[in-house]
Write an enzyme that holds these catalytic residues in place. Structure first.
Site: not given
Ligand code: ADP
Ligand code: AMP
Length: 224
Positions: A18, A93, A132, A164, A175
């Site tokens: 995302k 969410r 990541r 993270r 999660r």
């Molecule tokens: P989200 O925001 O949904 O949690 P991220 O954008 O942070 O996901 O992506 C999760 C991990 O996967 C990151 O380390 C990112 O660099 C990697 N990633 C994202 N999209 C792809 C893809 N299409 N193929 C391989 N790795 C990806």
């Molecule tokens: P993310 O960066 O999207 O993976 O979010 C990291 C963490 O932030 C999640 O696991 C939740 O603890 C908190 N968080 C992010 N967005 C929300 C939301 N819309 N509602 C509640 N908690 C959230």
């Protein structure tokens, strides 16, 4: 392309891509990318009143309570940089948060133009999240295996990359459970809406970006 008055959300499990996609799509549409998790991380590191309340939920992989998030995000969406449009990443969410967002849109005479759902398997999610790395300075994400930075350990902005704490294996499993129970119901909530689109987040990143941008441009809803 620069589109004004375009409002989108991106949904999907942790690790679906995302944040990666939202950054690129928002840039190509010319709208504000608002990453809810990053907003919370900033509040936690600044030790604000909100950040202190949110921290314990975030560390365990649970959700920050709806009331706190809805109030914080609706206030943020009213700020100047979101007036012309936004791409929300990580909000809503829960169904309650989606209702809060609906109220905001109605009150302001806006609509959601696109709801983008990115799907991946849990296996892929676990493997992506363990590799990541992110930049606390600008929020950009990388992946040690699939999307490495040019300079090891360093973001393109010059910041030092970190892992993270909630990307550790036990927290990731929690999660994913929280996603299944609290966020996945949003697919039903939105799937009948105009502008709802599903994409395969398991494909290579550039292909996913191409698929989404093409569908958004062809859909024409941002120009109406
Ligand atoms: P989200 O925001 O949904 O949690 P991220 O954008 O942070 O996901 O992506 C999760 C991990 O996967 C990151 O380390 C990112 O660099 C990697 N990633 C994202 N999209 C792809 C893809 N299409 N193929 C391989 N790795 C990806
Ligand atoms: P993310 O960066 O999207 O993976 O979010 C990291 C963490 O932030 C999640 O696991 C939740 O603890 C908190 N968080 C992010 N967005 C929300 C939301 N819309 N509602 C509640 N908690 C959230």
């Amino acid at each position: 392309m620069v589109a004004t008055d375009c409002r989108l959300i991106i949904l999907g499990p942790p690790g679906a891509g995302k944040g990666t996609q939202a950054r690129l799509i928002a840039e190509s549409l010319g709208v504000k990318h608002l990453d809810c998790g990053q907003v919370i991380r900033n509040e936690v590191s600044d030790e604000t009143v909100f950040g202190k309340k949110a921290r314990e939920h975030m560390v365990s992989g649970g959700l920050v309570p709806d009331e706190l998030i809805i109030e914080m995000m609706l206030k943020r969406l009213s700020e100047q940089d979101c007036i012309g449009g936004f791409l929300l990443d990580g909000f809503p969410r829960t169904v309650k948060q989606a209702r809060g967002l609906d109220g905001f849109l109605i009150d302001n005479g806006f609509r959601l133009d696109y709801i983008i759902y990115l799907g991946i398997s849990e296996e892929t999610a676990v493997s992506r999240l363990s590799a990541r790395r992110y930049c606390p300075a600008c929020g950009r994400v990388y992946n040690l295996q699939t999307m490495p930075p040019v300079v090891e350990g360093q973001c393109d902005c010059g910041g030092q990359l970190e892992q993270r704490p909630d990307d550790m294996p036990d927290t990731v499993l929690n999660r994913l459970r929280v996603y299944r129970e609290e966020t996945a119901p949003l697919i039903d909530y939105y799937s009948k809406s105009e502008g709802y689109m599903e994409f395969d987040g398991g494909k290579p990143g550039e292909e996913v970006t191409g698929d989404i941008v093409k569908s958004v441009l062809e859909g024409g809803r941002c120009d109406e």
